[in-house]
Scaffold this motif. Structure first.
Motif, PDB file in Angstrom:
ATOM      1  N   VAL A 153      20.037  -2.178  63.197  1.00  0.00           N
ATOM      2  CA  VAL A 153      19.727  -1.176  62.179  1.00  0.00           C
ATOM      3  C   VAL A 153      18.440  -1.575  61.463  1.00  0.00           C
ATOM      4  O   VAL A 153      18.177  -2.758  61.251  1.00  0.00           O
ATOM      5  N   VAL A 154      17.646  -0.565  61.109  1.00  0.00           N
ATOM      6  CA  VAL A 154      16.419  -0.747  60.337  1.00  0.00           C
ATOM      7  C   VAL A 154      16.409   0.310  59.249  1.00  0.00           C
ATOM      8  O   VAL A 154      16.736   1.476  59.502  1.00  0.00           O
ATOM      9  N   SER A 155      16.044  -0.068  58.022  1.00  0.00           N
ATOM     10  CA  SER A 155      16.008   0.901  56.928  1.00  0.00           C
ATOM     11  C   SER A 155      15.020   0.471  55.862  1.00  0.00           C
ATOM     12  O   SER A 155      14.797  -0.727  55.643  1.00  0.00           O
ATOM     13  N   THR A 156      14.447   1.446  55.157  1.00  0.00           N
ATOM     14  CA  THR A 156      13.633   1.156  53.985  1.00  0.00           C
ATOM     15  C   THR A 156      14.496   1.088  52.733  1.00  0.00           C
ATOM     16  O   THR A 156      13.989   0.856  51.634  1.00  0.00           O
ATOM     17  N   ASP A 157      15.798   1.278  52.874  1.00  0.00           N
ATOM     18  CA  ASP A 157      16.748   1.094  51.778  1.00  0.00           C
ATOM     19  C   ASP A 157      17.218  -0.359  51.793  1.00  0.00           C
ATOM     20  O   ASP A 157      16.903  -1.128  52.705  1.00  0.00           O
ATOM     21  N   ASP A 158      17.997  -0.749  50.787  1.00  0.00           N
ATOM     22  CA  ASP A 158      18.690  -2.029  50.866  1.00  0.00           C
ATOM     23  C   ASP A 158      19.692  -1.963  52.010  1.00  0.00           C
ATOM     24  O   ASP A 158      20.186  -0.882  52.354  1.00  0.00           O
ATOM     25  N   LEU A 159      20.033  -3.108  52.556  1.00  0.00           N
ATOM     26  CA  LEU A 159      20.956  -3.133  53.694  1.00  0.00           C
ATOM     27  C   LEU A 159      22.318  -2.569  53.318  1.00  0.00           C
ATOM     28  O   LEU A 159      23.013  -1.988  54.157  1.00  0.00           O
ATOM     29  N   ASN A 160      22.713  -2.712  52.049  1.00  0.00           N
ATOM     30  CA  ASN A 160      23.984  -2.165  51.586  1.00  0.00           C
ATOM     31  C   ASN A 160      23.893  -0.674  51.268  1.00  0.00           C
ATOM     32  O   ASN A 160      24.863  -0.075  50.797  1.00  0.00           O
ATOM     33  N   GLY A 161      22.735  -0.066  51.517  1.00  0.00           N
ATOM     34  CA  GLY A 161      22.598   1.370  51.316  1.00  0.00           C
ATOM     35  C   GLY A 161      23.566   2.137  52.199  1.00  0.00           C
ATOM     36  O   GLY A 161      24.028   1.638  53.226  1.00  0.00           O
ATOM     37  N   ALA A 162      23.857   3.366  51.828  1.00  0.00           N
ATOM     38  CA  ALA A 162      24.920   4.126  52.494  1.00  0.00           C
ATOM     39  C   ALA A 162      24.693   4.301  53.992  1.00  0.00           C
ATOM     40  O   ALA A 162      25.617   4.122  54.790  1.00  0.00           O
ATOM     41  N   THR A 163      23.468   4.628  54.400  1.00  0.00           N
ATOM     42  CA  THR A 163      23.246   4.892  55.821  1.00  0.00           C
ATOM     43  C   THR A 163      23.284   3.621  56.670  1.00  0.00           C
ATOM     44  O   THR A 163      24.038   3.558  57.641  1.00  0.00           O
ATOM     45  N   PRO A 164      22.512   2.587  56.345  1.00  0.00           N
ATOM     46  CA  PRO A 164      22.644   1.364  57.164  1.00  0.00           C
ATOM     47  C   PRO A 164      24.031   0.753  57.058  1.00  0.00           C
ATOM     48  O   PRO A 164      24.584   0.271  58.053  1.00  0.00           O
ATOM     49  N   SER A 244       8.601   2.333  47.782  1.00  0.00           N
ATOM     50  CA  SER A 244       8.068   3.673  48.034  1.00  0.00           C
ATOM     51  C   SER A 244       6.638   3.615  48.570  1.00  0.00           C
ATOM     52  O   SER A 244       5.892   2.670  48.299  1.00  0.00           O
ATOM     53  N   VAL A 245       6.260   4.647  49.314  1.00  0.00           N
ATOM     54  CA  VAL A 245       4.861   4.751  49.740  1.00  0.00           C
ATOM     55  C   VAL A 245       3.955   4.850  48.518  1.00  0.00           C
ATOM     56  O   VAL A 245       2.769   4.524  48.601  1.00  0.00           O
ATOM     57  N   ASN A 246       4.502   5.305  47.397  1.00  0.00           N
ATOM     58  CA  ASN A 246       3.729   5.352  46.157  1.00  0.00           C
ATOM     59  C   ASN A 246       3.270   3.961  45.734  1.00  0.00           C
ATOM     60  O   ASN A 246       2.317   3.819  44.966  1.00  0.00           O
ATOM     61  N   LYS A 247       3.998   2.944  46.194  1.00  0.00           N
ATOM     62  CA  LYS A 247       3.678   1.563  45.824  1.00  0.00           C
ATOM     63  C   LYS A 247       3.022   0.804  46.984  1.00  0.00           C
ATOM     64  O   LYS A 247       3.014  -0.421  47.011  1.00  0.00           O
ATOM     65  N   ASN A 248       2.473   1.588  47.926  1.00  0.00           N
ATOM     66  CA  ASN A 248       1.692   1.012  49.032  1.00  0.00           C
ATOM     67  C   ASN A 248       2.468  -0.028  49.835  1.00  0.00           C
ATOM     68  O   ASN A 248       2.013  -1.161  50.004  1.00  0.00           O
ATOM     69  N   ARG A 249       3.632   0.365  50.340  1.00  0.00           N
ATOM     70  CA  ARG A 249       4.447  -0.612  51.054  1.00  0.00           C
ATOM     71  C   ARG A 249       3.863  -1.026  52.404  1.00  0.00           C
ATOM     72  O   ARG A 249       4.288  -1.999  53.000  1.00  0.00           O
ATOM     73  N   GLY A 250       2.913  -0.279  52.912  1.00  0.00           N
ATOM     74  CA  GLY A 250       2.316  -0.657  54.188  1.00  0.00           C
ATOM     75  C   GLY A 250       3.069  -0.074  55.363  1.00  0.00           C
ATOM     76  O   GLY A 250       3.730   0.959  55.247  1.00  0.00           O
ATOM     77  N   ASP A 251       3.001  -0.781  56.511  1.00  0.00           N
ATOM     78  CA  ASP A 251       3.532  -0.224  57.754  1.00  0.00           C
ATOM     79  C   ASP A 251       4.906  -0.792  58.108  1.00  0.00           C
ATOM     80  O   ASP A 251       5.254  -0.864  59.288  1.00  0.00           O
ATOM     81  N   TYR A 252       5.684  -1.173  57.107  1.00  0.00           N
ATOM     82  CA  TYR A 252       6.978  -1.810  57.383  1.00  0.00           C
ATOM     83  C   TYR A 252       7.826  -1.011  58.364  1.00  0.00           C
ATOM     84  O   TYR A 252       8.342  -1.573  59.340  1.00  0.00           O
ATOM     85  N   LEU A 253       7.994   0.299  58.139  1.00  0.00           N
ATOM     86  CA  LEU A 253       8.939   1.055  58.965  1.00  0.00           C
ATOM     87  C   LEU A 253       8.497   1.167  60.428  1.00  0.00           C
ATOM     88  O   LEU A 253       9.272   0.814  61.320  1.00  0.00           O
ATOM     89  N   PRO A 254       7.296   1.629  60.741  1.00  0.00           N
ATOM     90  CA  PRO A 254       6.912   1.666  62.165  1.00  0.00           C
ATOM     91  C   PRO A 254       6.816   0.278  62.778  1.00  0.00           C
ATOM     92  O   PRO A 254       7.216   0.083  63.941  1.00  0.00           O
ATOM     93  N   ALA A 255       6.306  -0.691  62.025  1.00  0.00           N
ATOM     94  CA  ALA A 255       6.163  -2.046  62.580  1.00  0.00           C
ATOM     95  C   ALA A 255       7.521  -2.678  62.853  1.00  0.00           C
ATOM     96  O   ALA A 255       7.718  -3.344  63.878  1.00  0.00           O
ATOM     97  N   LEU A 298       5.710  11.450  56.722  1.00  0.00           N
ATOM     98  CA  LEU A 298       4.637  11.059  57.646  1.00  0.00           C
ATOM     99  C   LEU A 298       4.828   9.614  58.112  1.00  0.00           C
ATOM    100  O   LEU A 298       4.603   9.298  59.287  1.00  0.00           O
ATOM    101  N   ASP A 299       5.240   8.748  57.210  1.00  0.00           N
ATOM    102  CA  ASP A 299       5.506   7.358  57.578  1.00  0.00           C
ATOM    103  C   ASP A 299       6.664   7.282  58.573  1.00  0.00           C
ATOM    104  O   ASP A 299       6.608   6.535  59.553  1.00  0.00           O
ATOM    105  N   PHE A 300       7.704   8.064  58.333  1.00  0.00           N
ATOM    106  CA  PHE A 300       8.843   8.134  59.245  1.00  0.00           C
ATOM    107  C   PHE A 300       8.393   8.614  60.619  1.00  0.00           C
ATOM    108  O   PHE A 300       8.846   8.102  61.658  1.00  0.00           O
ATOM    109  N   ASP A 301       7.454   9.570  60.635  1.00  0.00           N
ATOM    110  CA  ASP A 301       6.975  10.087  61.921  1.00  0.00           C
ATOM    111  C   ASP A 301       6.200   9.033  62.697  1.00  0.00           C
ATOM    112  O   ASP A 301       6.173   9.068  63.930  1.00  0.00           O
TER     113      ASP A 301
END
Length: 388
Positions: A153-164, A244-255, A298-301
């Motif tokens: 599993v990969v998520s931009t939420d905390d690991l204990n988030g509902a979806t992951p 958030s992308v508002n805080k310039n998280r970078g390419d974490y999700l695609p990478a 867009l980041d998700f895409d």
């Protein structure tokens, strides 16, 4: 008498319209208060696959399920138009719709919908990996493990988030953070990555030790020696890298999507299952932050592109892109595709029961066309991975 009755009915209709007019104005006023816009969004392009393997009637070895949390059809459309009319996901040819209702509510939350995607069974809102009687339900990683298929599993939420959390935990309430983390050591996951190092360090010493006993835990993908030697891996970056992308998280999700695919494919003789969540589309929509919704989608895409490129090269990988629910009741107001300028209107700050889109690419992708339940998606995935 007939003339009188007609006049009376017209009089009642007029009263009804007058009574509705203030309500209609109020709704419009409320909606206009949450108009958002993006201007000159920098286009990132998209990837167009060859479709040589798409819809092929051959066995599926790997499945990548990508969940844009809160991503409704309008969310996809606004990101597509802001990106000059293209996304990798909207380039795909196999489309469907997903009904998202939970067992006890017309409007689901992420825990119930995540559980439906993870287990193939509907449950109550707030429930995570358990049925309506709070009894554990087997999730996809557990169902396919006996066949030697590994999962991540990969998520931009905390690991204990509902979806992951739905893909490894079994708890009656999504808010039971300590208990959800406590379920990780006994899970069937081979790879996990989400926020964050800081959240992990908030867990009890006993839980941290139990997790480290089962997984090699790293805080950066540069720890190559530890990663290479690991049999099971947890990558927990600092919180700023999943913000958030508002805080310039970078390419974490695609990478990290690429990292997970590489890790699992190198260790999977019998195939793998991977769930990737773009969690902050939902969080941005809850705040009615229109530019952030566009940026997160867009980041998700970009992560979708990573998965599609791998699937096209591999030939036996099915990619499914959908959402757990829609958030914000987003609608599009106006736009200029040539400039990437868009205006959107949020009618809500909560979830809605609107059906969400599904895109699929790879062998057997046509099984996911049409209207289906979120739980149906899960059961089809299991059947394909187990060659049923």
């Amino acid at each position: 008498m007939k003339k009188f009755l007609t006049s009376f009915l017209l009089f009642l209709a007029a009263l009804s319209l007058q009574a509705q007019e203030p309500i209609q104005k109020a709704v419009v006023k409320e909606a206009e208060a949450v108009i958002g816009q993006v201007r000159h969004q920098e286009a990132q392009g998209s990837y167009m696959p060859s479709f040589e393997i798409d819809r092929a009637d051959v066995p599926v070895k790997n499945v990548i399920l990508m969940i844009g949390d809160g991503m409704g059809l309008a969310t996809v459309a606004t990101a597509m138009y802001a990106n000059r009319g293209e996304l990798t996901m909207t380039n795909l040819q196999t489309l469907g719709l997903v009904r998202t209702q939970s067992a006890d509510s017309f409007t689901t939350d992420s825990a119930a919908s995540g559980t439906a995607y993870a287990t193939g069974q509907k449950t109550n809102n707030s429930s995570l990996g358990v049925d309506v009687d709070d009894k554990p339900i087997a999730n996809i990683p557990e169902k396919v493990a006996e066949a030697g298929i590994i999962s991540g599993v990969v998520s931009t939420d905390d690991l204990n988030g509902a979806t992951p959390g739905a893909f490894f935990a079994h708890q009656p309430d999504r808010g039971m953070t300590a208990e959800i983390w406590g379920d990780l050591p006994s899970s069937k996951l081979t790879f996990f990555s989400a926020g964050s190092k800081e959240m992990f360090e908030k867990q009890s010493e006993a839980t941290q030790k139990a997790i480290k006993k089962q997984f090699t835990v790293v805080n950066t993908p540069d720890e190559t020696k530890a990663i290479k030697k690991s049999k099971r891996l947890g990558y927990l970056p600092e919180a700023r890298y999943t913000a958030s992308v508002n805080k310039n998280r970078g390419d974490y999700l695609p990478a990290t999507t690429q990292m997970a695919i590489d890790y699992l494919s190198e260790r999977s003789k019998n195939g793998f299952f991977l769930m990737v969540e773009g969690a902050r589309i939902d969080k941005s929509a809850h705040s009615n932050d229109y530019p952030a919704v566009v940026g997160e989608t867009l980041d998700f895409d970009k992560a979708v592109e990573v998965a599609i490129r791998f699937a096209e090269k591999d030939g036996n990988t099915l990619v499914i892109i959908s959402a757990d629910h829609e958030t914000g009741a987003l609608s599009l107001r106006s736009g200029d595709i040539s400039k990437g300028n868009m205006k959107g209107v949020f009618v809500s700050k909560g979830h809605t029961p609107i059906m969400v889109p599904l895109f699929a690419y790879g062998p057997q992708s046509l099984r996911f066309a049409g209207v289906q339940e979120n739980s149906d998606v899960s059961n089809k995935i299991v059947d394909l991975l187990l060659n049923k």
